[in-house]
Design an enzyme around this catalytic site. Structure first.
Site, PDB file in Angstrom:
ATOM      1  N   SER A  14      -6.172   1.846   4.101  1.00 41.20           N
ATOM      2  CA  SER A  14      -5.244   0.990   3.362  1.00 41.20           C
ATOM      3  C   SER A  14      -5.979  -0.164   2.683  1.00 41.20           C
ATOM      4  O   SER A  14      -5.792  -0.432   1.485  1.00 41.20           O
ATOM      5  CB  SER A  14      -4.172   0.433   4.303  1.00 41.20           C
ATOM      6  N   HIS A  40      -0.880  -5.523   1.517  1.00 37.38           N
ATOM      7  CA  HIS A  40      -0.645  -4.513   2.552  1.00 37.38           C
ATOM      8  C   HIS A  40       0.782  -4.588   3.077  1.00 37.38           C
ATOM      9  O   HIS A  40       1.388  -3.563   3.427  1.00 37.38           O
ATOM     10  CB  HIS A  40      -1.640  -4.715   3.691  1.00 37.38           C
TER      11      HIS A  40
END
Length: 208
Positions: A14, A40
């Site tokens: 990520s 995120h």
């Protein structure tokens, strides 16, 4: 079904994707980890131009928490989203939104319960870390209190979301932070998850 389930690998991929898709080069080094955690939390790599994060925010928050300062949250979602395990052991995370005094004060004052709840922060505000993730009126109320001479928090993290007042409240903080280290996201976007992500980015891994 085949999918990635290793949590560490998910985090690594990520954050790698964020770094690949978002140009962080314009941000100071000390601000980049916060920006990454914010992206995120929401999945929006286009928020960088709207971020306003004081370079001294991380230091201000950590210094305040080391000395026993409280974290003041505008709603229960913010309180729940703060990673308490990353904080000094005695840190208090306080939310006054559901106190009966807030409801009564809001009714008498003709204002929102969120704004009234912030008024109850006054005895705890000096040197505290204020985290606002829901209500624009909470941020307006906090700034009004400071302008009226109330004790000043050590830092303000303000990410209220919405179509009425959110952009204006955050623009006021960004334009005049009143000498207080701060983080905000201009415009309508925001929310509790983003406010918590900002604080968690600062406290996770801190050497208390």
């Amino acid at each position: 079904m085949h999918y990635l389930s290793d949590p560490e690998a998910i985090y690594r991929q990520s954050f790698a994707a964020i770094r690949a898709e978002a140009d962080l080069s314009a941000l100071p080094d000390e601000v980049q980890p916060i920006a990454i955690r914010l992206i995120h939390a929401c999945g929006m790599t286009d928020l960088l131009p709207d971020l306003r994060i004081d370079r001294s925010l991380s230091q201000a928050v950590r210094s305040a928490l080391r000395t026993g300062a409280a974290i003041l949250a505008d709603c229960e979602m913010v309180r729940a989203g703060i990673s308490s395990q990353a904080l000094p052991e005695a840190t208090r995370i306080l939310c006054t939104l559901n106190e009966s005094e807030a409801r009564e004060l809001g009714r008498k004052s003709g204002t929102t319960r969120s704004a009234a709840a912030v008024k109850l922060w006054k005895p705890m505000l000096a040197g505290a870390v204020a985290v606002i993730g829901n209500a624009p009126t909470a941020l307006f109320s906090l700034l009004e209190m400071i302008d009226e001479g109330c004790p000043r928090p050590a830092a303000i993290i303000a990410m209220p979301v919405g179509f009425v007042g959110a952009a204006e409240a955050k623009a006021e903080l960004a334009a005049n932070p009143r000498g207080i280290p701060h983080a905000t996201l201009l415009g309508r976007r925001g929310g509790s998850a983003m406010a918590c992500a900002t604080l968690n980015a600062i406290t996770c891994g801190a050497d208390w």
